[in-house]
Design an enzyme around this catalytic site. Structure first.
Site, PDB file in Angstrom:
ATOM      1  N   CYS A 138       2.613  -1.828   0.358  1.00  3.26           N
ATOM      2  CA  CYS A 138       1.434  -2.260   0.363  1.00  3.26           C
ATOM      3  C   CYS A 138       1.568  -2.673  -0.928  1.00  3.26           C
ATOM      4  O   CYS A 138       1.031  -2.161  -1.910  1.00  3.26           O
ATOM      5  CB  CYS A 138       0.814  -1.336   1.062  1.00  3.26           C
ATOM      6  SG  CYS A 138      -0.734  -1.264   0.533  1.00  3.26           S
ATOM      7  N   CYS A 162      -1.460  -0.997  -2.277  1.00  2.00           N
ATOM      8  CA  CYS A 162      -1.577   0.764  -3.034  1.00  2.00           C
ATOM      9  C   CYS A 162      -0.659  -0.367  -4.112  1.00  2.00           C
ATOM     10  O   CYS A 162      -1.314   0.673  -5.576  1.00  2.00           O
ATOM     11  CB  CYS A 162      -0.239   0.568  -2.537  1.00  2.00           C
ATOM     12  SG  CYS A 162      -0.560   1.617  -0.576  1.00  2.00           S
TER      13      CYS A 162
END
Length: 103
Positions: free
Chosen positions: A28, A31
């Site tokens: 991600c 993230c």
């Protein structure tokens, strides 16, 4: 920050203390963007236990909790959900701190 080991651990920890679960995944981009800020956020809030939850490892738990995007944050205290910062949008350190202040 501790990594969640099992669904049973999630259920146990969420009932005993003030905890924020940080839902994320290695792939991600959002993230990865926020990851360098997380240690400072954790250090600034010693009264809260932070637990990292790998979305791919706990996909069923994420579905059960309606985690619709990552990174996302879910807060519990004494078995009750007390707040969530869940969306598909990128989060900033300032937004995460603002979320924590609402708890």
């Amino acid at each position: 920050m501790h990594n969640l080991a099992s669904v049973e651990e999630f259920q146990l920890v969420s009932k005993k203390e003030k905890v924020i679960f940080f839902f994320n995944a290695d792939w991600c981009g959002d993230c990865v963007f926020i990851k360098p800020e997380i240690p400072g956020i954790v250090k600034a809030h010693p009264e809260i236990t932070f637990i990292k939850v790998d979305r791919d490892e706990f996909i069923e738990l994420c579905e059960e909790l309606s985690i619709v995007g990552i990174p996302s944050f879910l807060a519990y205290e004494n078995g009750e959900e007390i707040g969530r910062f869940v969306s598909k949008n990128r989060k900033t350190k300032e937004e995460i701190e603002a979320f924590i202040q609402t708890l």
